[in-house]
Design a protein around this motif. Structure first.
Motif, PDB file in Angstrom:
ATOM      1  N   VAL A   3      -6.640   5.155  -2.284  1.00 50.97           N
ATOM      2  CA  VAL A   3      -6.270   3.980  -1.491  1.00 50.97           C
ATOM      3  C   VAL A   3      -7.452   3.507  -0.664  1.00 50.97           C
ATOM      4  O   VAL A   3      -7.774   2.312  -0.627  1.00 50.97           O
ATOM      5  CB  VAL A   3      -5.061   4.301  -0.594  1.00 50.97           C
ATOM      6  CG1 VAL A   3      -4.887   3.244   0.485  1.00 50.97           C
ATOM      7  CG2 VAL A   3      -3.797   4.418  -1.426  1.00 50.97           C
TER       8      VAL A   3
ATOM      9  N   ILE B  88      -1.843  -1.556  -4.107  1.00 49.15           N
ATOM     10  CA  ILE B  88      -2.767  -0.447  -3.868  1.00 49.15           C
ATOM     11  C   ILE B  88      -1.938   0.819  -3.805  1.00 49.15           C
ATOM     12  O   ILE B  88      -1.197   1.054  -2.853  1.00 49.15           O
ATOM     13  CB  ILE B  88      -3.572  -0.668  -2.578  1.00 49.15           C
ATOM     14  CG1 ILE B  88      -4.423  -1.939  -2.713  1.00 49.15           C
ATOM     15  CG2 ILE B  88      -4.455   0.527  -2.270  1.00 49.15           C
ATOM     16  CD1 ILE B  88      -5.232  -2.281  -1.472  1.00 49.15           C
TER      17      ILE B  88
ATOM     18  N   VAL C 129       0.853  -1.184   0.000  1.00 47.99           N
ATOM     19  CA  VAL C 129       0.000   0.000   0.000  1.00 47.99           C
ATOM     20  C   VAL C 129       0.890   1.235   0.000  1.00 47.99           C
ATOM     21  O   VAL C 129       1.696   1.425   0.916  1.00 47.99           O
ATOM     22  CB  VAL C 129      -0.941   0.021   1.228  1.00 47.99           C
ATOM     23  CG1 VAL C 129      -1.780   1.294   1.238  1.00 47.99           C
ATOM     24  CG2 VAL C 129      -1.841  -1.211   1.226  1.00 47.99           C
TER      25      VAL C 129
ATOM     26  N   LEU D 222      -5.445  -6.865   5.127  1.00 49.99           N
ATOM     27  CA  LEU D 222      -4.379  -6.502   4.200  1.00 49.99           C
ATOM     28  C   LEU D 222      -3.054  -6.816   4.871  1.00 49.99           C
ATOM     29  O   LEU D 222      -2.755  -6.303   5.948  1.00 49.99           O
ATOM     30  CB  LEU D 222      -4.435  -5.012   3.854  1.00 49.99           C
ATOM     31  CG  LEU D 222      -5.667  -4.511   3.114  1.00 49.99           C
ATOM     32  CD1 LEU D 222      -5.516  -3.028   2.822  1.00 49.99           C
ATOM     33  CD2 LEU D 222      -5.882  -5.280   1.817  1.00 49.99           C
TER      34      LEU D 222
ATOM     35  N   VAL E 250       0.208   4.257   6.642  1.00 53.25           N
ATOM     36  CA  VAL E 250      -0.837   3.373   6.125  1.00 53.25           C
ATOM     37  C   VAL E 250      -1.956   3.224   7.155  1.00 53.25           C
ATOM     38  O   VAL E 250      -3.148   3.298   6.834  1.00 53.25           O
ATOM     39  CB  VAL E 250      -0.248   1.999   5.761  1.00 53.25           C
ATOM     40  CG1 VAL E 250      -1.362   0.993   5.475  1.00 53.25           C
ATOM     41  CG2 VAL E 250       0.666   2.109   4.553  1.00 53.25           C
TER      42      VAL E 250
ATOM     43  N   VAL F  11       0.379  -6.000   4.637  1.00 59.25           N
ATOM     44  CA  VAL F  11       1.042  -4.894   3.961  1.00 59.25           C
ATOM     45  C   VAL F  11       2.553  -4.983   4.076  1.00 59.25           C
ATOM     46  O   VAL F  11       3.090  -5.204   5.169  1.00 59.25           O
ATOM     47  CB  VAL F  11       0.563  -3.554   4.564  1.00 59.25           C
ATOM     48  CG1 VAL F  11       1.225  -2.389   3.852  1.00 59.25           C
ATOM     49  CG2 VAL F  11      -0.944  -3.437   4.455  1.00 59.25           C
TER      50      VAL F  11
ATOM     51  N   VAL G  64      -9.256  -0.174  -1.030  1.00 60.94           N
ATOM     52  CA  VAL G  64      -9.322  -1.062   0.130  1.00 60.94           C
ATOM     53  C   VAL G  64     -10.774  -1.427   0.424  1.00 60.94           C
ATOM     54  O   VAL G  64     -11.094  -2.579   0.735  1.00 60.94           O
ATOM     55  CB  VAL G  64      -8.660  -0.408   1.358  1.00 60.94           C
ATOM     56  CG1 VAL G  64      -8.955  -1.202   2.624  1.00 60.94           C
ATOM     57  CG2 VAL G  64      -7.151  -0.298   1.147  1.00 60.94           C
TER      58      VAL G  64
END
Length: 346
Positions: free
Chosen positions: A311, A304, A230, A326, A339, A328, A315
């Motif tokens: 974003v 993403i 992300v 997620l 994030v 990440v 999501v």
């Protein structure tokens, strides 16, 4: 949507900022931290070392390779980590591929579905600690009575009482049969690369597993964890360029040329010609050209990337399609916190 921090496996050396990222994830409200293994660093030691500085996040393997250790050894590691962390362990398992299993671990790769089913069954028997552990399966017989056996083995029960008999077991899976098996026998599915374009296909595979007699979970209490990077940015082009070499590695160099499960996944996404080109370039040692051949569309489909609003929207779409976490990948503690801050507004 839950957040997990995916630390992955090490490269040539230990990642310099992983300890800070783990603490940042714990403080920023992440649900879990995960590590991985390939043919270098192992999956459990970093969790025990870095996880000792945390108090809340779950500590998960994503994934522990089946051939790296016997099922009883995997259960012992999960049991130990669960005690040390106060009940925060998640045991993510995966079969890896023939290049690693036969080339690194010196074991046969065949029958991955049957091996996984048998492996998970033994792990659960160890953790349940209801009786001495036995297994009649052909892959991990207990006690062992095959060639070279002394005939003195006997069923054993774990000396250490597990803190939890139901340590979550998740399966890393990419193909239809493996994903369905995860829904049938596991507590969660780890998607190495998730694509919303394939969400209907994924969900049909999961539903097949949930519908099998004796399935352990239903969709209501099953985790779907998608590995994803992300990046909140106003300059998506630079982020795309950072992702191309990784996708090129997975599509063209991770696994045998004749059997690469990651390449198969990208083909299912509709990028067969891209995979062919990337593979040819990567195998020829032209890795920079292989990375350059990865199109923006493939990066955008599996990562993403965009402004905070973009974003959050993507999501939300993934959540609507069944993703519950997620997993990440971040570069530093600042990104870990960023994030979390962006997605806290979802």
């Amino acid at each position: 949507m839950k957040l997990g921090l995916q630390l992955g496996y090490w490269g040539a050396g230990m990642p310099p900022n992983a300890a800070e990222m783990v603490v940042a994830a714990d403080e920023a409200g992440y649900d879990a931290v995960f590590t991985a293994e390939s043919w270098g660093s192992d999956v459990f030691t970093p969790l025990a070392w870095w996880g000792s500085a945390t108090r809340r996040v779950r500590l998960g393997t994503a994934v522990a390779q089946l051939s790296a250790r016997t099922p009883t050894a995997a259960a012992m590691a999960a049991l130990t980590l669960d005690h040390l962390s106060g009940g925060r362990a998640v045991l993510g398992l995966g079969v890896s591929g023939p290049q690693v299993v036969e080339g690194w671990y010196g074991a046969p790769f065949g029958k991955p579905l049957a091996r996984t089913r048998e492996y998970v069954d033994i792990v659960r028997k160890v953790l349940a600690r209801e009786a001495p552990v036995t297994s009649d399966g052909p892959h991990y017989p207990l006690p062992y009575t095959g060639p070279g056996a002394d005939g003195l083995g006997r069923p054993l029960r774990a000396i250490t009482h597990p803190l939890r008999a139901d340590v979550p077991v998740w399966l890393g899976a990419e193909g239809p049969k493996n994903v369905a098996l995860a829904a049938e026998i596991a507590d969660g599915w780890i998607a190495v690369y998730y694509s919303e374009k394939l969400a209907d296909q994924y969900n049909s595979w999961l539903d097949e597993g949930f519908a099998r007699p004796g399935a352990r979970r239903s969709r209501a209490d099953f985790e779907v964890a998608a590995n994803v990077s992300v990046t909140v940015t106003d300059d998506p082009a630079a982020a795309y360029d950072r992702h191309r070499p990784v996708i090129a590695l997975y599509a063209g160099g991770m696994g045998a040329e004749q059997k690469n499960f990651h390449a198969d996944l990208f083909r299912r996404m509709g990028y067969g010609e891209v995979v062919d080109e990337v593979t040819a370039l990567f195998r020829a040692g032209r890795k920079a050209e292989a990375a350059a051949a990865v199109p923006d569309e493939l990066v955008a489909e599996t990562a993403i990337i965009g402004t905070a609003e973009q974003v959050r929207a993507q999501v939300g779409q993934w959540g609507d399609r069944g993703v519950t976490m997620l997993m990440v990948g971040c570069q530093d503690a600042e990104q870990v916190r960023a994030v979390a801050a962006v997605l806290a507004q979802n």
